[in-house]
Design an enzyme around this catalytic site. Structure first.
Site, PDB file in Angstrom:
ATOM      1  N   ASN A   1       6.369   1.134   6.927  1.00  0.00           N
ATOM      2  CA  ASN A   1       6.270   1.522   5.519  1.00  0.00           C
ATOM      3  C   ASN A   1       5.016   2.398   5.335  1.00  0.00           C
ATOM      4  OD1 ASN A   1       5.684   0.355   2.259  1.00  0.00           O
ATOM      5  ND2 ASN A   1       7.485   1.464   2.901  1.00  0.00           N
TER       6      ASN A   1
ATOM      7  N   GLY B   1      -2.617   6.503   4.246  1.00  0.00           N
ATOM      8  CA  GLY B   1      -3.657   5.776   4.980  1.00  0.00           C
ATOM      9  C   GLY B   1      -3.280   5.665   6.456  1.00  0.00           C
ATOM     10  N   HIS B   2      -2.035   5.236   6.720  1.00  0.00           N
ATOM     11  CA  HIS B   2      -1.586   5.135   8.122  1.00  0.00           C
ATOM     12  C   HIS B   2      -1.595   6.512   8.790  1.00  0.00           C
ATOM     13  CE1 HIS B   2       0.799   1.686   6.291  1.00  0.00           C
ATOM     14  NE2 HIS B   2       0.142   1.075   7.253  1.00  0.00           N
TER      15      HIS B   2
ATOM     16  N   GLY C   1      -7.550   0.754  10.222  1.00  0.00           N
ATOM     17  CA  GLY C   1      -8.120   1.153   8.938  1.00  0.00           C
ATOM     18  C   GLY C   1      -9.246   0.232   8.508  1.00  0.00           C
TER      19      GLY C   1
ATOM     20  N   ASP D   1      -8.814  -2.903   5.895  1.00  0.00           N
ATOM     21  CA  ASP D   1      -8.713  -4.296   6.364  1.00  0.00           C
ATOM     22  C   ASP D   1     -10.012  -4.627   7.084  1.00  0.00           C
ATOM     23  OD1 ASP D   1      -5.817  -5.078   5.733  1.00  0.00           O
ATOM     24  OD2 ASP D   1      -5.608  -3.136   6.695  1.00  0.00           O
TER      25      ASP D   1
ATOM     26  N   GLN E   1     -10.167  -7.810   9.196  1.00  0.00           N
ATOM     27  CA  GLN E   1      -9.293  -7.644  10.372  1.00  0.00           C
ATOM     28  C   GLN E   1     -10.000  -6.810  11.443  1.00  0.00           C
ATOM     29  OE1 GLN E   1      -4.894  -6.795  10.348  1.00  0.00           O
ATOM     30  NE2 GLN E   1      -5.571  -4.684  10.623  1.00  0.00           N
TER      31      GLN E   1
ATOM     32  N   LYS F   1      -4.871   2.884  -0.816  1.00  0.00           N
ATOM     33  CA  LYS F   1      -3.454   2.993  -0.429  1.00  0.00           C
ATOM     34  C   LYS F   1      -3.056   1.751   0.348  1.00  0.00           C
ATOM     35  CE  LYS F   1      -2.874   7.723  -0.991  1.00  0.00           C
ATOM     36  NZ  LYS F   1      -1.781   8.474  -1.581  1.00  0.00           N
ATOM     37  N   SER F   2      -1.903   1.208   0.022  1.00  0.00           N
ATOM     38  CA  SER F   2      -1.416  -0.002   0.673  1.00  0.00           C
ATOM     39  C   SER F   2       0.099  -0.055   0.534  1.00  0.00           C
ATOM     40  CB  SER F   2      -2.029  -1.231  -0.011  1.00  0.00           C
ATOM     41  OG  SER F   2      -1.311  -2.396   0.339  1.00  0.00           O
ATOM     42  N   SER F   3       0.750  -0.577   1.570  1.00  0.00           N
ATOM     43  CA  SER F   3       2.208  -0.737   1.468  1.00  0.00           C
ATOM     44  C   SER F   3       2.552  -1.657   0.305  1.00  0.00           C
ATOM     45  CB  SER F   3       2.755  -1.332   2.763  1.00  0.00           C
ATOM     46  OG  SER F   3       2.445  -0.482   3.841  1.00  0.00           O
TER      47      SER F   3
HETATM   48  O1  PAF Z   1      -2.959  -3.954   9.708  1.00  0.00           O
HETATM   49  C1  PAF Z   1      -1.765  -4.172  10.018  1.00  0.00           C
HETATM   50  O2  PAF Z   1      -0.839  -3.450   9.616  1.00  0.00           O
HETATM   51  C2  PAF Z   1      -1.442  -5.371  10.903  1.00  0.00           C
HETATM   52  O3  PAF Z   1      -2.255  -6.452  10.607  1.00  0.00           O
HETATM   53  C3  PAF Z   1      -1.482  -5.029  12.404  1.00  0.00           C
HETATM   54  C4  PAF Z   1      -2.879  -4.637  12.857  1.00  0.00           C
HETATM   55  C5  PAF Z   1      -0.505  -3.897  12.712  1.00  0.00           C
HETATM   56  C6  PAF Z   1      -1.055  -6.265  13.220  1.00  0.00           C
HETATM   57  O4  PAF Z   1       0.224  -6.661  12.910  1.00  0.00           O
END
Ligand code: PAF
Length: 282
Positions: free
Chosen positions: A32, A36-37, A149, A152, A155, A186-188
């Protein structure tokens, strides 16, 4: 650009690239894809000969009652965006390919301390799910580096520690958050917002900016600042999960000795949970 669904095919193709001496960058995603991605993919494409983007909605990182089922699966649109961004290979496995024996029997990776507070406290097991699947992706792709990114933030800290502690031969590259014109990260999950909720959502980043401003103006009463910020979020119609002012490296509560601080926030807006953060040096 090719898309593969099996580990066997992925390994065969990547072996060929490695034999040609090509460098490989990995961008792990759950699909999705938004700007950002795409900024992560572009960054990887600047740095590596071959960019692999994984698309896998990882069931291990979703808790009971979270949004695993409604998480959007948009492979065809994602493939189109990736081919325009300079991606080389898409790895889009089914859950059975990643967890053939099911989640209950899967070996897990636990990253202590940095996983514990903030989203780790609100979403038990979440970072174990992330650390496990990222370890598996690193083992499957064996990239020279992987891009994540900074949106997160926790993360990224978890993955950096995991790579350090387990001596994984992968460079972890952070990339800045991409925002809408009104500041919303931006976020899904923004796609879940109703039009009325979408109007309220910019208050998240505005609150971070206002709180950061108070700190750069000299305030150090961090707990009071957190309460004021949560009050401001509530006033805007948001339900704060937490707003924490932390040391940017340890993610522990900020002290007056700390110079690099990060404001971490998670809020509920209707049925959607959104996160954001803002780092500052004082
Ligand atoms: O940030 C994300 O989209 C997820 O946490 C990741 C790093 C792809 C792991 O599933």
């Amino acid at each position: 650009m090719r898309t593969v669904h099996s580990l066997k095919e992925l390994r065969t193709i990547l072996r060929g690239y490695r034999q040609q001496g090509k460098t490989i960058g990995l961008v792990p995603t759950m699909g999705n894809l938004h700007e950002g991605h795409i900024s992560l993919v572009r960054k990887a494409a600047e740095m590596a000969d071959v960019v692999v983007t994984s698309i896998f909605v990882n069931p291990m990182q979703f808790g009971a009652g979270e949004d695993l089922d409604r998480y959007p699966r948009t492979l065809a649109e994602d493939q189109e965006k990736l081919s325009l961004a300079g991606n080389t290979l898409v790895f889009a496995p089914a859950a059975e390919e990643i967890y053939p024996e099911g989640l209950a029997k899967q070996t897990q990776v636990v990253v202590p301390d940095v996983s514990d507070g903030h989203c780790g406290a609100s979403r038990p097991g979440h970072f174990e799910g992330v650390a496990t699947v990222v370890t598996m992706l690193f083992n499957m792709v064996q990239p020279d580096f992987a891009v994540f990114g900074e949106k997160d933030f926790q993360q990224l800290a978890v993955i950096r520690k995991m790579v350090r502690d387990l001596m994984m031969p992968v460079d972890v590259v952070g990339a800045p958050t991409v925002r809408e014109d009104d500041g919303l990260a931006k976020s899904s999950r923004n796609g879940f917002l109703t039009p009325d909720e979408r109007k309220i959502a910019p208050a998240i980043y505005q609150t971070l900016q206002a709180t950061a401003g108070k700190i750069t103006d000299g305030r150090t009463d961090f707990e009071a600042l957190e309460s004021e910020a949560e009050e401001r979020l509530r006033g805007a119609g948001l339900r704060p999960d937490y707003l924490n002012i932390v040391n940017s490296q340890t993610l522990r509560p900020a002290t007056t000795d700390d110079t690099d601080l990060t404001l971490l926030v998670a809020v509920f807006l209707g049925t959607t949970r959104l996160i954001d953060n803002l780092s500052l040096t004082r």
